[in-house]
Design a protein around this motif. Sequence first.
Motif, PDB file in Angstrom:
ATOM      1  N   VAL A 154       0.838  -1.206   0.000  1.00  0.00           N
ATOM      2  CA  VAL A 154       0.000   0.000   0.000  1.00  0.00           C
ATOM      3  C   VAL A 154       0.869   1.249   0.000  1.00  0.00           C
ATOM      4  CG1 VAL A 154      -1.676   1.344   1.332  1.00  0.00           C
ATOM      5  CG2 VAL A 154      -1.976  -1.113   1.091  1.00  0.00           C
ATOM      6  N   SER A 155       1.970   1.207   0.720  1.00  0.00           N
ATOM      7  CA  SER A 155       2.857   2.376   0.774  1.00  0.00           C
ATOM      8  C   SER A 155       3.374   2.769  -0.605  1.00  0.00           C
ATOM      9  CB  SER A 155       4.045   2.090   1.700  1.00  0.00           C
ATOM     10  OG  SER A 155       4.791   0.978   1.229  1.00  0.00           O
ATOM     11  N   GLY A 156       3.440   1.790  -1.522  1.00  0.00           N
ATOM     12  CA  GLY A 156       3.957   2.068  -2.865  1.00  0.00           C
ATOM     13  C   GLY A 156       2.931   2.639  -3.822  1.00  0.00           C
ATOM     14  N   GLY A 164       2.324  11.815   1.359  1.00  0.00           N
ATOM     15  CA  GLY A 164       3.690  11.348   1.540  1.00  0.00           C
ATOM     16  C   GLY A 164       3.886   9.852   1.454  1.00  0.00           C
ATOM     17  N   ILE A 165       2.806   9.094   1.337  1.00  0.00           N
ATOM     18  CA  ILE A 165       2.869   7.639   1.304  1.00  0.00           C
ATOM     19  C   ILE A 165       1.578   7.126   0.693  1.00  0.00           C
ATOM     20  CG2 ILE A 165       1.817   7.307   3.589  1.00  0.00           C
ATOM     21  CD1 ILE A 165       3.825   5.038   4.087  1.00  0.00           C
ATOM     22  N   GLY A 166       1.611   5.947   0.104  1.00  0.00           N
ATOM     23  CA  GLY A 166       0.378   5.368  -0.397  1.00  0.00           C
ATOM     24  C   GLY A 166      -0.604   5.156   0.741  1.00  0.00           C
ATOM     25  N   GLU A 167      -1.893   5.386   0.473  1.00  0.00           N
ATOM     26  CA  GLU A 167      -2.921   5.308   1.513  1.00  0.00           C
ATOM     27  C   GLU A 167      -4.036   4.373   1.081  1.00  0.00           C
ATOM     28  OE1 GLU A 167      -2.248   9.904   3.078  1.00  0.00           O
ATOM     29  OE2 GLU A 167      -3.704   9.502   1.489  1.00  0.00           O
ATOM     30  N   LYS A 172      -8.393   2.554  -4.441  1.00  0.00           N
ATOM     31  CA  LYS A 172      -9.466   2.737  -5.430  1.00  0.00           C
ATOM     32  C   LYS A 172      -8.892   3.120  -6.788  1.00  0.00           C
ATOM     33  CE  LYS A 172     -12.120   5.670  -3.192  1.00  0.00           C
ATOM     34  NZ  LYS A 172     -13.320   6.487  -2.893  1.00  0.00           N
ATOM     35  N   LYS A 173      -7.895   4.012  -6.773  1.00  0.00           N
ATOM     36  CA  LYS A 173      -7.260   4.412  -8.031  1.00  0.00           C
ATOM     37  C   LYS A 173      -6.495   3.246  -8.636  1.00  0.00           C
ATOM     38  CE  LYS A 173      -6.815   9.142  -6.322  1.00  0.00           C
ATOM     39  NZ  LYS A 173      -5.881  10.204  -5.894  1.00  0.00           N
ATOM     40  N   THR A 215      -6.008   8.930   5.407  1.00  0.00           N
ATOM     41  CA  THR A 215      -6.056  10.166   4.634  1.00  0.00           C
ATOM     42  C   THR A 215      -6.740  11.228   5.481  1.00  0.00           C
ATOM     43  OG1 THR A 215      -6.214   8.926   2.548  1.00  0.00           O
ATOM     44  CG2 THR A 215      -6.835  11.257   2.490  1.00  0.00           C
ATOM     45  N   PRO A 216      -5.990  12.179   6.048  1.00  0.00           N
ATOM     46  CA  PRO A 216      -6.580  13.159   6.971  1.00  0.00           C
ATOM     47  C   PRO A 216      -7.716  13.978   6.375  1.00  0.00           C
ATOM     48  CG  PRO A 216      -4.187  13.161   7.152  1.00  0.00           C
ATOM     49  CD  PRO A 216      -4.525  12.318   5.960  1.00  0.00           C
TER      50      PRO A 216
END
Length: 356
Positions: A154-156, A164-167, A172-173, A215-216
């Motif tokens: 996921v981070s990738g 700053g990192i994959g979330e 979904k994308k 994701t804030p």
Amino acid sequence: ASSCFSKAIFGRGHTEATAVTENRLVSAGELQWPALQSDEVAVRVHAFAPRVSAGHSVWVMGKCQGLGKWSKKEMCPMVHIGGRIYVAQVVAKANDIPLEFKLAVADEEGNIVCEEKDNHKILQSPSKGQFITHDVIFNYPNPTYKTAGVSIPVSGIRTQTSTGIGEFLDLKKMAEWCAATGLQIIQILPINDSGEDPSPYSASSSFALHPSYVTPSAVADYYTKTLGLDMSGITGWATSLIDKLNKNPKIDYPRVLGEKQKIMDAIFDQVGKDAILGDEKFQEWLQASEGWVKIYAAFKVQVHKEKDFNNKWFDTTCWSKGVIEAAAITSTKSADYDQVVRVYFTQYHLHLQLLE
């Protein structure tokens, strides 16, 4: 079969509506042997059939009367005892043994969509007893399932809108890209909380999700929609954070984790602990997760307090003591309760975003 294949790939689309035409789900304890005449035998077939789509059902046909005498209109229905194991039980005449049969899968309309190539044969002599069990694996005409996919942590999955990192929401994308390119599976690495350790295999919990994948801005949107709060300040902060963290071509794990913790704390403070605890959906999740999230929250709070001088808090050698401490830490009367709820808060939104 793993739950990934049995539920998400082969059984995708399962709903209460599709359950109407699926095999009836029963417990193994509900299966009872019938009373028999001296010239009869009871035959119970256990079949493992992992590839059954939502709304479809497994049936058995064979040469005896109870199996429809090979008629596809008189097939014997099976019940599902879980784990993609289907069971059928029929009474046959002793002279029907050896008994041949085969399995088939029918769609919602009752049409056969998959049928075994060859017959199974029960050879057990009735002289060995009137009750016969026979275990088989569905012999699919195309036994090997083949597909193409992509394996990625996921981070990738880092996009222009990632912080700053994959979330989780970036999945979904990724799914849209896979659909556009004909790929069918996304395999990710473990996503459990490993603290500042970038290795996904260093998880401190089997249940808790890694806070870096939240994701804030989506959390802020949640409270705008549910409580009508003006979260524009947080949204602006989140946007600036995206720009700041994405300038680094590499993933700075400690910084990403620290910055996200700051903004999640700010959202928590603006919404307020009482409003967060008053959310009915939050309470439903908290009750369902109570078995792990309270001990995890106690662990996170205490580790933060003691990590500089004691790395063995909650060590398995003092587990019973740790459990007692956890109950005190997560008590509503605890001085640490505010920090405990912040842990609940982050895990709840990670849960929602992963579901989305």
